[in-house]
Design an enzyme around this catalytic site. Structure first.
Site, PDB file in Angstrom:
ATOM      1  N   GLU A  57      43.565  38.080  42.337  1.00  0.00           N
ATOM      2  CA  GLU A  57      42.591  38.231  41.267  1.00  0.00           C
ATOM      3  C   GLU A  57      43.310  38.130  39.930  1.00  0.00           C
ATOM      4  OE1 GLU A  57      39.532  41.425  39.214  1.00  0.00           O
ATOM      5  OE2 GLU A  57      40.820  42.090  40.856  1.00  0.00           O
ATOM      6  N   CYS A  61      43.978  37.274  31.088  1.00  0.00           N
ATOM      7  CA  CYS A  61      44.752  36.084  30.765  1.00  0.00           C
ATOM      8  C   CYS A  61      44.509  35.754  29.293  1.00  0.00           C
ATOM      9  CB  CYS A  61      44.300  34.927  31.646  1.00  0.00           C
ATOM     10  SG  CYS A  61      45.116  33.362  31.294  1.00  0.00           S
ATOM     11  N   ILE A  63      46.529  34.000  25.482  1.00  0.00           N
ATOM     12  CA  ILE A  63      47.618  33.508  24.636  1.00  0.00           C
ATOM     13  C   ILE A  63      47.271  33.936  23.209  1.00  0.00           C
ATOM     14  CG2 ILE A  63      48.732  31.432  23.680  1.00  0.00           C
ATOM     15  CD1 ILE A  63      49.483  31.814  26.567  1.00  0.00           C
ATOM     16  N   GLY A  71      49.458  23.989  24.511  1.00  0.00           N
ATOM     17  CA  GLY A  71      49.861  23.774  25.894  1.00  0.00           C
ATOM     18  C   GLY A  71      50.460  24.988  26.578  1.00  0.00           C
ATOM     19  N   TYR A  72      50.593  26.097  25.861  1.00  0.00           N
ATOM     20  CA  TYR A  72      51.197  27.283  26.461  1.00  0.00           C
ATOM     21  C   TYR A  72      50.328  27.871  27.576  1.00  0.00           C
ATOM     22  CZ  TYR A  72      54.595  27.348  22.636  1.00  0.00           C
ATOM     23  OH  TYR A  72      55.590  27.030  21.755  1.00  0.00           O
ATOM     24  N   ALA A 100      35.544  31.345  27.918  1.00  0.00           N
ATOM     25  CA  ALA A 100      36.730  30.791  28.578  1.00  0.00           C
ATOM     26  C   ALA A 100      36.402  29.882  29.754  1.00  0.00           C
ATOM     27  CB  ALA A 100      37.626  31.934  29.066  1.00  0.00           C
TER      28      ALA A 100
END
Length: 150
Positions: A57, A61, A63, A71-72, A100
């Site tokens: 799971e 998430c 950045i 691109g990270y 998202a």
């Protein structure tokens, strides 16, 4: 200190989760954390936990906003998928925030029709979209990538 930096990124990028939920997940002994760093700076990360039936799971998430569209996130997700596949995990499930869903689709997640199978097992978010990615070995440039046909 790195986990605290990551929790701050989660708080900024995922405000709907609430600070207490973010603290609980970030510091949970049931969860593992993948950090993305450049030099000493934490750029983002993931919090995940292993589930029964060779699944993981993805709980959190994110950045940092200063590093979006570079691109990270893709790099981090592909490394995460390879790590899971190498450890005999064949699918990733998540409850994605509405904002998202497009990014998760780019990462080969699909809306899962068997959502009821996971109710009560994964952390749910209000108005979240249940998504799943199946992993398989693919011969070629990348050693593993998500399966597109399920």
């Amino acid at each position: 200190m790195a986990l605290t930096s990551l929790r701050r990124i989660f708080a900024d990028e995922l405000p709907k989760f609430g600070i207490e939920n973010l603290k609980t997940l970030t510091y949970s002994k049931e969860c593992s954390t993948l950090l993305l760093r450049k030099n000493a700076e934490v750029l983002g990360g993931m919090v995940y936990r292993i589930l029964p039936n060779a699944a993981a799971e993805l709980c959190l998430c994110a950045i940092h906003k200063n590093h979006h569209c570079k691109g990270y996130g893709t790099f981090m997700m592909r490394a995460f998928q390879r790590h899971l596949f190498a450890n005999n995990i064949t699918s990733i499930v998540t409850a994605a925030d509405q904002g998202a869903v497009g990014w998760f689709r780019k990462m080969d997640f699909r809306h899962e029709s068997e959502e009821n199978k996971w109710k009560g097992i994964i952390k749910e978010i209000k108005h979240g979209v249940f998504m799943m990615c199946k992993l398989q070995l693919v011969i070629g440039k990348n050693s593993t990538r998500p399966s597109r046909d399920f």
